[in-house]
Design an enzyme around this catalytic site. Structure first.
Site, mmCIF file in Angstrom:
data_model
loop_
_atom_site.group_PDB
_atom_site.id
_atom_site.type_symbol
_atom_site.label_atom_id
_atom_site.label_comp_id
_atom_site.label_asym_id
_atom_site.label_seq_id
_atom_site.Cartn_x
_atom_site.Cartn_y
_atom_site.Cartn_z
ATOM 1 N N LYS A 33 0.840 -1.197 0.000
ATOM 2 C CA LYS A 33 0.000 0.000 0.000
ATOM 3 C C LYS A 33 0.881 1.255 0.000
ATOM 4 O O LYS A 33 2.100 1.175 0.237
ATOM 5 C CB LYS A 33 -0.920 -0.048 1.226
ATOM 6 C CG LYS A 33 -1.911 -1.233 1.192
ATOM 7 C CD LYS A 33 -2.797 -1.253 2.427
ATOM 8 C CE LYS A 33 -3.821 -2.375 2.365
ATOM 9 N NZ LYS A 33 -4.757 -2.337 3.512
ATOM 10 N N TYR A 73 -12.478 -3.241 -3.048
ATOM 11 C CA TYR A 73 -13.048 -3.225 -1.687
ATOM 12 C C TYR A 73 -14.576 -3.151 -1.739
ATOM 13 O O TYR A 73 -15.183 -2.444 -0.948
ATOM 14 C CB TYR A 73 -12.486 -2.035 -0.908
ATOM 15 C CG TYR A 73 -11.063 -2.223 -0.423
ATOM 16 C CD1 TYR A 73 -10.656 -3.407 0.213
ATOM 17 C CD2 TYR A 73 -10.115 -1.205 -0.546
ATOM 18 C CE1 TYR A 73 -9.348 -3.564 0.673
ATOM 19 C CE2 TYR A 73 -8.811 -1.360 -0.071
ATOM 20 C CZ TYR A 73 -8.433 -2.538 0.538
ATOM 21 O OH TYR A 73 -7.150 -2.696 1.010
ATOM 22 N N ASN A 136 -1.876 -0.039 7.309
ATOM 23 C CA ASN A 136 -1.367 -1.380 7.599
ATOM 24 C C ASN A 136 -0.511 -1.999 6.484
ATOM 25 O O ASN A 136 -0.373 -3.205 6.381
ATOM 26 C CB ASN A 136 -2.497 -2.308 8.062
ATOM 27 C CG ASN A 136 -3.609 -2.464 7.031
ATOM 28 O OD1 ASN A 136 -3.508 -1.928 5.933
ATOM 29 N ND2 ASN A 136 -4.641 -3.198 7.379
ATOM 30 N N HIS A 139 -1.632 -5.431 1.435
ATOM 31 C CA HIS A 139 -2.878 -6.159 1.193
ATOM 32 C C HIS A 139 -2.552 -7.589 0.776
ATOM 33 O O HIS A 139 -1.593 -7.803 0.048
ATOM 34 C CB HIS A 139 -3.680 -5.509 0.061
ATOM 35 C CG HIS A 139 -4.772 -6.402 -0.452
ATOM 36 N ND1 HIS A 139 -5.965 -6.555 0.201
ATOM 37 C CD2 HIS A 139 -4.819 -7.241 -1.523
ATOM 38 C CE1 HIS A 139 -6.718 -7.437 -0.448
ATOM 39 N NE2 HIS A 139 -6.037 -7.867 -1.505
ATOM 40 N N GLU A 150 -9.603 -10.616 -7.548
ATOM 41 C CA GLU A 150 -8.701 -9.464 -7.414
ATOM 42 C C GLU A 150 -7.595 -9.482 -8.474
ATOM 43 O O GLU A 150 -7.214 -8.432 -9.008
ATOM 44 C CB GLU A 150 -8.089 -9.439 -6.005
ATOM 45 C CG GLU A 150 -9.133 -9.121 -4.933
ATOM 46 C CD GLU A 150 -8.604 -9.264 -3.504
ATOM 47 O OE1 GLU A 150 -7.392 -9.540 -3.328
ATOM 48 O OE2 GLU A 150 -9.409 -9.114 -2.565
#
Ligand SMILES: Nc1ncnc2c1ncn2[C@@H]1O[C@H](COP(=O)(O)OP(=O)(O)OP(=O)(O)O)[C@@H](O)[C@H]1O
Ligand SMILES: Cc1cn([C@H]2C[C@H](O)[C@@H](COP(=O)(O)OP(=O)(O)O)O2)c(=O)[nH]c1=O
Ligand SMILES: [Mg+2]
Length: 176
Positions: A33, A73, A136, A139, A150
């Site tokens: 990310k 998402y 965080n 992914h 995905e």
């Protein structure tokens, strides 16, 4: 999965002995990310997956769009934190990759750790490199079906390469 090499198409034999594999050879989407890219963790994260024995079959850096994220998402678009999540995920480049190997979906989830870094054990990517659920670092797809969805979303078929690792026979026991 027809894009996998022939010798991967069968599922691994589940056990004659105690060893039980829950899955076969799979592919999963892992993405560093924007915070992970800014903090220069791309190399370390790739290294963890290489060391484990997984094979990199797709890799690119991109600026994620709102449209891509709303599909990626799609279960979260109604959540109150969703606008912040999009701001975060579009704040800079993302490094997206596809890793292949035995049980890679579940194993990479374990390597990444729980969503909230506060709950992530030391030794996991999130447990070692992050503090806050909204920053965080990485992914990883959370199911085989999710991974397939995905990967199609983030990569075109021609961007994924089938290649043979020379050390394949050292990391896999192939039953005769
Ligand atoms: N309560 C929350 N507050 C803020 N951000 C959240 C919250 N829940 C989830 N997020 C963010 O949304 C992301 C997606 O949530 P999800 O439930 O899919 O977690 P995940 O599967 O661990 O993460 P990812 O899908 O990014 O791998 C989380 O990684 C986190 O960055
Ligand atoms: C659950 C949650 C997720 N997020 C962000 C970080 C997550 O990595 C991202 C996607 O959530 P999710 O897919 O549930 O978690 P994971 O990343 O472990 O698969 O949304 C928050 O910012 N706050 C939250 O409360
Ligand atoms: Mg998730």
């Amino acid at each position: 999965h027809d894009c996998l090499p022939v010798y991967f198409r069968q599922r691994w034999p589940s056990s004659r002995r105690k060893t039980r594999f829950t899955g076969g050879v799979e592919r999963t989407l892992v993405a560093v990310k924007p915070d992970g890219v800014q903090r220069r963790y791309v190399g370390q994260i790739i290294q963890r997956f290489e060391k484990r024995g997984f094979k990199l079959v797709g890799l690119k850096m991109l600026q994620a769009s709102d449209g891509l994220l709303s599909q990626h998402y799609r279960e979260l678009v109604k959540k109150p934190f969703y606008p912040n999540l999009v701001d975060y995920m579009t704040s800079g480049p993302v490094v997206a990759m596809v890793w292949e190997g035995l049980n890679v979906v579940q194993s990479s989830r374990r390597m990444v750790g729980p969503t909230n870094p506060a709950e992530a054990p030391a030794g996991t990517v999130r447990g070692d490199l992050s503090l806050h659920v909204s920053r965080n670092v990485v992914h990883a797809s959370d199911s085989v079906e999710g991974a397939e969805r995905e990967i199609k979303l983030w990569f075109e078929g021609k961007e994924l390469l089938n290649w043979e690792c020379y050390d394949h026979s050292l990391t896999y026991k192939e039953d005769k």
